[in-house]
Design a protein around this motif. Structure first.
Motif, short mmCIF file in Angstrom:
data_model
loop_
_atom_site.label_atom_id
_atom_site.label_comp_id
_atom_site.label_asym_id
_atom_site.label_seq_id
_atom_site.Cartn_x
_atom_site.Cartn_y
_atom_site.Cartn_z
N PRO A 134 37.82 29.53 47.57
CA PRO A 134 36.96 30.17 46.57
C PRO A 134 36.31 31.46 47.06
O PRO A 134 36.12 32.40 46.27
N PHE A 135 35.99 31.53 48.34
CA PHE A 135 35.41 32.78 48.86
C PHE A 135 36.44 33.91 48.78
O PHE A 135 36.12 35.02 48.36
N ALA A 136 37.68 33.64 49.15
CA ALA A 136 38.72 34.66 49.09
C ALA A 136 38.95 35.12 47.66
O ALA A 136 39.16 36.31 47.39
N LEU A 137 38.90 34.19 46.70
CA LEU A 137 39.03 34.57 45.29
C LEU A 137 37.88 35.48 44.87
O LEU A 137 38.09 36.48 44.18
N ALA A 138 36.67 35.18 45.31
CA ALA A 138 35.52 36.02 44.99
C ALA A 138 35.69 37.42 45.60
O ALA A 138 35.34 38.42 44.96
N VAL A 139 36.23 37.50 46.81
CA VAL A 139 36.49 38.79 47.44
C VAL A 139 37.51 39.57 46.60
O VAL A 139 37.30 40.74 46.29
N PHE A 140 38.60 38.91 46.22
CA PHE A 140 39.60 39.57 45.38
C PHE A 140 38.97 40.10 44.10
O PHE A 140 39.20 41.24 43.70
N GLU A 141 38.18 39.27 43.41
CA GLU A 141 37.57 39.68 42.15
C GLU A 141 36.66 40.89 42.33
O GLU A 141 36.64 41.79 41.50
N LEU B 138 30.43 38.64 50.94
CA LEU B 138 30.63 39.60 49.86
C LEU B 138 29.86 40.89 50.12
O LEU B 138 30.29 41.96 49.69
N ALA B 139 28.77 40.79 50.86
CA ALA B 139 28.00 41.99 51.20
C ALA B 139 28.80 42.97 52.05
O ALA B 139 28.45 44.15 52.11
N ASP B 140 29.89 42.49 52.69
CA ASP B 140 30.75 43.39 53.45
C ASP B 140 31.43 44.42 52.53
O ASP B 140 31.87 45.47 53.00
N LEU B 141 31.54 44.09 51.25
CA LEU B 141 32.17 45.00 50.28
C LEU B 141 31.09 45.92 49.71
O LEU B 141 30.81 45.94 48.53
N ASP B 142 30.53 46.72 50.59
CA ASP B 142 29.40 47.59 50.27
C ASP B 142 29.88 48.95 49.73
O ASP B 142 31.06 49.14 49.44
N ASP B 143 28.94 49.88 49.62
CA ASP B 143 29.28 51.21 49.07
C ASP B 143 30.33 51.94 49.90
O ASP B 143 31.16 52.67 49.35
N GLU B 144 30.30 51.78 51.21
CA GLU B 144 31.29 52.45 52.06
C GLU B 144 32.70 51.93 51.75
O GLU B 144 33.63 52.71 51.55
N VAL B 145 32.85 50.62 51.68
CA VAL B 145 34.15 50.03 51.36
C VAL B 145 34.56 50.40 49.94
O VAL B 145 35.73 50.71 49.69
#
Length: 122
Positions: free
Chosen positions: A15-22, A103-110
């Motif tokens: 489920p975490f990987a799915l949330a990352v994909f979304e 999910l916080a790793d997917l920040d403004d820089e990313v």
């Protein structure tokens, strides 16, 4: 090879990987009309060309460092300690592998890198 599976099926049990994909899809769709392709090894995002993929390193490694990796194709090398690895498969492409632990790793820089990749893929 496309499988006909959905991203939800690909990430079953993750489920975490799915949330990352979304989240990656949401960010990318803000830059370009994105298509999704599910293969046996990854869920890829494309415009005219592929620009990002989300995959599970546990499919290949016995003890991966992270559950999920986002790979981003850019036309330049980004020198950032955030990337686990950067590969240069052709003269015009650098693939940047980002291990995602929150999910916080997917920040403004990313998000900026994803938007740049999506725009370039169009």
């Amino acid at each position: 090879m496309e499988t006909g599976r959905t991203p939800e099926e690909f990430f079953t049990g993750h489920p975490f990987a799915l949330a990352v994909f979304e989240r990656v899809l949401e960010i990318s769709r803000g830059a370009a009309p994105v298509a999704v392709r599910v293969s046996t090894s990854q869920v890829a995002l494309r415009v005219r060309h592929g620009f990002a993929s989300v995959w599970l390193p546990g499919q290949y490694l016995r003890h991966p460092d992270a559950e999920v990796v986002v790979s981003i194709a850019l036309g330049r090398h980004v020198d950032s300690p955030r990337f686990k690895e950067v590969v240069h498969p052709s003269s015009k492409h650098w693939i940047h592998h980002l291990e995602v632990r929150a999910l916080a790793d997917l920040d403004d820089e990313v998000a900026g890198w994803l938007r740049e990749a999506a725009e370039r893929a169009g």
